[in-house]
Enzyme design. Structure first.
Site, PDB file in Angstrom:
ATOM      1  CD  GLN A 101      -2.939   1.299   1.913  1.00 44.64           C
ATOM      2  OE1 GLN A 101      -3.687   0.618   1.230  1.00 44.64           O
ATOM      3  NE2 GLN A 101      -3.379   2.089   2.870  1.00 44.64           N
ATOM      4  CG  HIS A 183      -0.434  10.255   3.635  1.00 45.28           C
ATOM      5  ND1 HIS A 183      -1.094  10.697   4.762  1.00 45.28           N
ATOM      6  CD2 HIS A 183      -1.033   9.104   3.279  1.00 45.28           C
ATOM      7  CE1 HIS A 183      -2.045   9.830   5.066  1.00 45.28           C
ATOM      8  NE2 HIS A 183      -2.029   8.858   4.184  1.00 45.28           N
ATOM      9  CG  ASP A 228     -10.087   7.342   2.900  1.00 44.86           C
ATOM     10  OD1 ASP A 228      -9.376   8.157   2.275  1.00 44.86           O
ATOM     11  OD2 ASP A 228      -9.797   6.131   3.009  1.00 44.86           O
ATOM     12  CD  GLU A 289      -3.743  11.861   2.643  1.00 35.67           C
ATOM     13  OE1 GLU A 289      -3.512  11.050   1.728  1.00 35.67           O
ATOM     14  OE2 GLU A 289      -4.388  11.563   3.652  1.00 35.67           O
TER      15      GLU A 289
HETATM   16  C1  BG6 Z   1      -4.989   7.773   2.915  1.00 39.75           C
HETATM   17  C2  BG6 Z   1      -5.953   6.833   2.237  1.00 39.75           C
HETATM   18  O1  BG6 Z   1      -4.281   8.508   1.963  1.00 39.75           O
HETATM   19  O2  BG6 Z   1      -4.064   7.007   3.687  1.00 39.75           O
HETATM   20  C3  BG6 Z   1      -6.651   5.975   3.282  1.00 39.75           C
HETATM   21  O3  BG6 Z   1      -6.899   7.567   1.477  1.00 39.75           O
HETATM   22  C4  BG6 Z   1      -5.623   5.236   4.127  1.00 39.75           C
HETATM   23  O4  BG6 Z   1      -7.520   5.058   2.637  1.00 39.75           O
HETATM   24  C5  BG6 Z   1      -4.662   6.264   4.721  1.00 39.75           C
HETATM   25  O5  BG6 Z   1      -6.289   4.526   5.147  1.00 39.75           O
HETATM   26  C6  BG6 Z   1      -3.572   5.654   5.598  1.00 39.75           C
HETATM   27  O6  BG6 Z   1      -2.856   4.690   4.926  1.00 39.75           O
HETATM   28  P1  BG6 Z   1      -1.737   3.867   5.651  1.00 39.75           P
HETATM   29  O7  BG6 Z   1      -1.215   2.865   4.668  1.00 39.75           O
HETATM   30  O8  BG6 Z   1      -0.672   4.842   6.072  1.00 39.75           O
HETATM   31  O9  BG6 Z   1      -2.378   3.212   6.861  1.00 39.75           O
END
Ligand code: BG6
Length: 314
Positions: A101, A183, A228, A289
């Site tokens: 992810q 982010h 989100d 973000e």
């Molecule tokens: C955001 C996403 O940018 O990041 C969310 O839109 C996600 O869906 C969030 O839950 C956090 O992601 P992570 O991988 O850091 O837990």
């Protein structure tokens, strides 16, 4: 006896304070500091900005008390850098499919390339900004993405703002597609009084199942539950204002980053994240973000993409 023709003292120029960049003793992070007292700290792991403070020491970014900073996990807070895929990658058949992810940039150790200071002079007579540059190339961490690339990430601290800018170069012989996102976890006093303006664009709400598509609205966004959202094609010249009550707290302007994610995990999602602390930390954070995440950005061999944001704090 008083000497006649005593040589006069050689005039000494008052020393002009300059911005500094210090590497931590364990070589894990760099802190830039302005003579006026503002600071920014970047962890080499992910080139993650983990702290941005005003001259008074007030922190502008939210960082989880349980954020893991040893390089074994992406950092929960600050400004992790998402590249080359946003969210979970497409299930199969895409070059990013075997990545985790949000991609590998936030999980890779970056190289510190050095600092530069601005030519403009601030009220102290000193340089009034410092730019810290970081680089990431094809590496062990990126090996499951089959391309040759070079990333340069520049973090520029000025008295009232922070600029973060990403340059992506395709150094291979074939084109590739990527997504990227800054982010940013903004720190707020109390989410119940926060409103966000400037996102007059269509959006997908991912916090509901199935995700809903929504029309643009000029209404300020308030947060009273899990949010989100992916706002797409946000007008380029639109300034995003995050206000607390009637007072602006942050203003974000973007360059080449046309999509904007607004995320607050609220109660249940926060509880489910082991590295999210305190558990009611969702009350003091909001992620806004800027990125390219709705579609894929195409980059042909030899081409360069540049995108960034400037966050002004009040
Ligand atoms: C955001 C996403 O940018 O990041 C969310 O839109 C996600 O869906 C969030 O839950 C956090 O992601 P992570 O991988 O850091 O837990």
């Amino acid at each position: 006896m008083e000497r006649r023709n005593k040589p006069s003292a050689i005039p000494v120029e008052p020393s002009v304070p300059t911005p500094t960049a210090d590497i931590s003793s364990d070589n894990s992070s760099i802190t830039g500091r302005l003579p006026t007292g503002e600071t920014v700290t970047i962890l080499l792991h992910g080139a993650t900005v983990t702290s941005w403070k005003s001259a008074s020491g007030a922190e502008h970014l939210w960082l989880s008390e349980k954020a893991i900073l040893d390089g074994s996990k992406p950092v929960r807070g600050g400004i992790p850098l998402v590249f080359p895929v946003f969210g979970p990658p497409p299930k199969s058949g895409h070059p990013t499919s075997s990545l985790s992810q949000h991609g590998f940039a936030r999980s890779s150790r970056w190289e510190y390339l050095g600092k530069s200071t601005s030519e403009s002079k601030g009220s102290t007579g000193a340089d009034d900004s410092i730019q810290l540059d970081f680089g990431l190339g094809t590496s062990e961490a990126s090996k499951s993405w089959p391309y040759q690339f070079g990333l340069q990430y520049s973090v520029t601290l000025s008295a009232a703002s922070l600029r973060t800018n990403l340059v992506v170069r395709n150094e291979g012989k074939e084109g590739f597609d990527f997504q990227c996102l800054l982010h940013t976890y903004l720190r707020v006093k109390d989410i119940s009084g926060v409103s966000v303006k400037g996102l007059n664009a269509p959006f997908t709400e991912k916090a509901v199942s199935p995700p809903s598509t929504n029309a643009a609205s000029a209404e300020p966004i308030t947060i009273g539950k899990e949010v989100d959202r992916v706002y797409t094609s946000v007008p380029k010249d639109s300034t995003i204002t995050v206000a607390e009550g009637t007072a602006p707290r942050f203003e974000i302007t973007r360059e080449n980053l046309d999509d904007v994610v607004v995320w607050n995990p609220w109660i249940e999602k926060s509880a489910g994240m082991g590295d999210f602390a305190p558990k009611d930390g969702y009350k003091t954070m909001l992620c806004v973000e800027a990125g390219v995440v709705k579609d894929w950005q195409k980059l042909e061999a030899g081409e360069t993409f540049e995108g960034g944001q400037i966050i002004k704090a009040f």
